[in-house]
Write a protein that holds these residues in place. Sequence first.
Motif, short mmCIF file in Angstrom:
data_model
loop_
_atom_site.label_atom_id
_atom_site.label_comp_id
_atom_site.label_asym_id
_atom_site.label_seq_id
_atom_site.Cartn_x
_atom_site.Cartn_y
_atom_site.Cartn_z
N GLY A 260 0.83 -1.20 0.00
CA GLY A 260 0.00 0.00 0.00
C GLY A 260 0.86 1.25 0.00
O GLY A 260 1.87 1.30 0.70
N ILE A 261 0.48 2.25 -0.78
CA ILE A 261 1.24 3.51 -0.80
C ILE A 261 0.31 4.66 -0.42
O ILE A 261 -0.88 4.66 -0.72
N ARG B 218 1.94 10.89 6.11
CA ARG B 218 2.73 10.24 7.15
C ARG B 218 1.84 9.69 8.27
O ARG B 218 2.09 8.62 8.81
N GLU B 219 0.81 10.46 8.63
CA GLU B 219 -0.11 10.01 9.67
C GLU B 219 -0.84 8.74 9.24
O GLU B 219 -1.02 7.81 10.03
N GLN B 220 -1.26 8.70 7.99
CA GLN B 220 -1.93 7.50 7.49
C GLN B 220 -0.99 6.31 7.48
O GLN B 220 -1.37 5.20 7.90
N ALA B 221 0.23 6.51 7.00
CA ALA B 221 1.18 5.41 6.92
C ALA B 221 1.47 4.82 8.30
O ALA B 221 1.52 3.60 8.47
N GLU B 222 1.65 5.68 9.28
CA GLU B 222 1.96 5.21 10.63
C GLU B 222 0.83 4.36 11.20
O GLU B 222 1.07 3.27 11.74
N LEU B 223 -0.41 4.83 11.07
CA LEU B 223 -1.53 4.08 11.61
C LEU B 223 -1.80 2.82 10.78
O LEU B 223 -2.15 1.76 11.34
N ALA B 224 -1.64 2.89 9.47
CA ALA B 224 -1.86 1.72 8.61
C ALA B 224 -0.90 0.59 8.96
O ALA B 224 -1.29 -0.58 8.99
N ARG B 225 0.35 0.93 9.26
CA ARG B 225 1.33 -0.10 9.64
C ARG B 225 0.93 -0.78 10.94
O ARG B 225 1.07 -2.00 11.09
N LYS B 226 0.41 -0.01 11.88
CA LYS B 226 -0.04 -0.59 13.15
C LYS B 226 -1.24 -1.50 12.94
O LYS B 226 -1.31 -2.59 13.51
N ARG B 227 -2.17 -1.07 12.10
CA ARG B 227 -3.38 -1.85 11.88
C ARG B 227 -3.10 -3.14 11.13
O ARG B 227 -3.84 -4.13 11.28
N CYS B 228 -2.07 -3.14 10.30
CA CYS B 228 -1.76 -4.31 9.47
C CYS B 228 -0.62 -5.16 10.06
O CYS B 228 -0.11 -6.06 9.38
N GLU B 229 -0.24 -4.86 11.27
CA GLU B 229 0.86 -5.58 11.90
C GLU B 229 0.54 -7.08 11.96
O GLU B 229 -0.57 -7.48 12.35
N GLY B 230 1.51 -7.91 11.56
CA GLY B 230 1.32 -9.35 11.58
C GLY B 230 0.72 -9.91 10.29
O GLY B 230 0.62 -11.13 10.13
N LEU B 231 0.32 -9.03 9.38
CA LEU B 231 -0.24 -9.45 8.10
C LEU B 231 0.80 -9.24 6.99
O LEU B 231 1.72 -8.42 7.14
N PRO B 232 0.67 -9.94 5.86
CA PRO B 232 1.59 -9.75 4.74
C PRO B 232 1.30 -8.45 3.99
O PRO B 232 0.87 -8.44 2.84
N VAL B 233 1.53 -7.34 4.70
CA VAL B 233 1.22 -6.01 4.17
C VAL B 233 2.43 -5.11 4.36
O VAL B 233 3.01 -5.06 5.45
#
Length: 383
Positions: free
Chosen positions: A196-197, A201-216
């Motif tokens: 995902g692109i 920066r705020e979106q990227a930070e939260l998106a990484r937390k929400r997708c933690e543990g997934l192949p994302v």
Amino acid sequence: MTSDTRIAPIALPDTRARRVIESLLDGSGVALNGTSPWDIQVHHPDFFSRVLHQGTLGLGESYMEGWWECERIDEMTHRLLRHGLGEHAHTPSERLMYKLQAGFFNLQSKARAYIVGEAHYDLGNDLFERMLDPTMCYSCGYWKDAETLHEAQVAKLDLAARKLGIEPGMKVLDIGCGWGSFAEHAARHYGAHVTGITISREQAELARKRCEGLPVEIILEDYRDLEGRFDRIVSIGMFEHVGHRNYRTYFDTVDRLLADDGLFVLHTIGSNNSEISADPWIHKYIFPNGILPSIKHIAQATEGRLLMEDWQNFGADYDRTLMAWQDNFDAHWHEIADNYNEKTRRMFRYYLGACAGAFRARDIQLWQVVFSKGRPGRYDSPR
């Protein structure tokens, strides 16, 4: 009801500007200082001249500053647009200025790509977490069989995934991934490996937390810099920021990145006509440099590049989505009020209500378009 809505409207001054505004409103069902919830309650004597000279910019800014009030901005906007006042919304100088800017400058160039992220999407995750549903989708829900906002957003994500025909292990690209809504859904429920692109920066930070543990993988990057090859590509609510000067570059990028037998789903707000314009208030306060594509724009930019397999319009669902966001915003504002000012609150209420009214009037649309590179066989799109 907020305190400013209880302020008594002023006695209307008998001025030329007031009479012109009244003549424009005549027949729309919207009155000045009337008793209906969609009527405009005037609190400042200069409201009329400001709107007359500044158009929608003056209307929106004067609302932010408390010059007027309206209980149902959505219904006010709906009635004004159905009455044909959209044609009078922009002053000649506003139209000329935007055409000069858009004609001589690429307002959505790579150097300017991060402006909208910094101005709007980076405003504060705390605000968007309270306005949106748990998926953090900031785009139109699909209300065909949904009763709640959350159901509509999950249905929208699943509709796009089913249109793409995602299978486990597929490499999927999400252009403009936001807070990771589709990336999480496709990885968790379809077994996809998602890149995902975003330019926020705020979106990227939260998106990484929400997708933690997934192949994302979430990347802070402009779409023009992407490399690689993907089985499927999706873009939900991002194309509105691309700009007419970059449509061919955008679709060239998709064509370059998409596998020969791949599918691409484009989810975008659309304009009923091909005039290059933007609402000056939205342009200044909500989505800087944004522009809505028309059917013609998309068709011309994809001709000779991608094959259109399916085109679905569910723009009427955006009305319901925006009203649900407004309900959430109003219900939870007290939780974050100390982090923002009253002007920000009024800005969001005007934005959500006015946009809901525009979709209700069918002044703007919401499209999901499926493209391929000409793969063999018939494509049957889910609904």
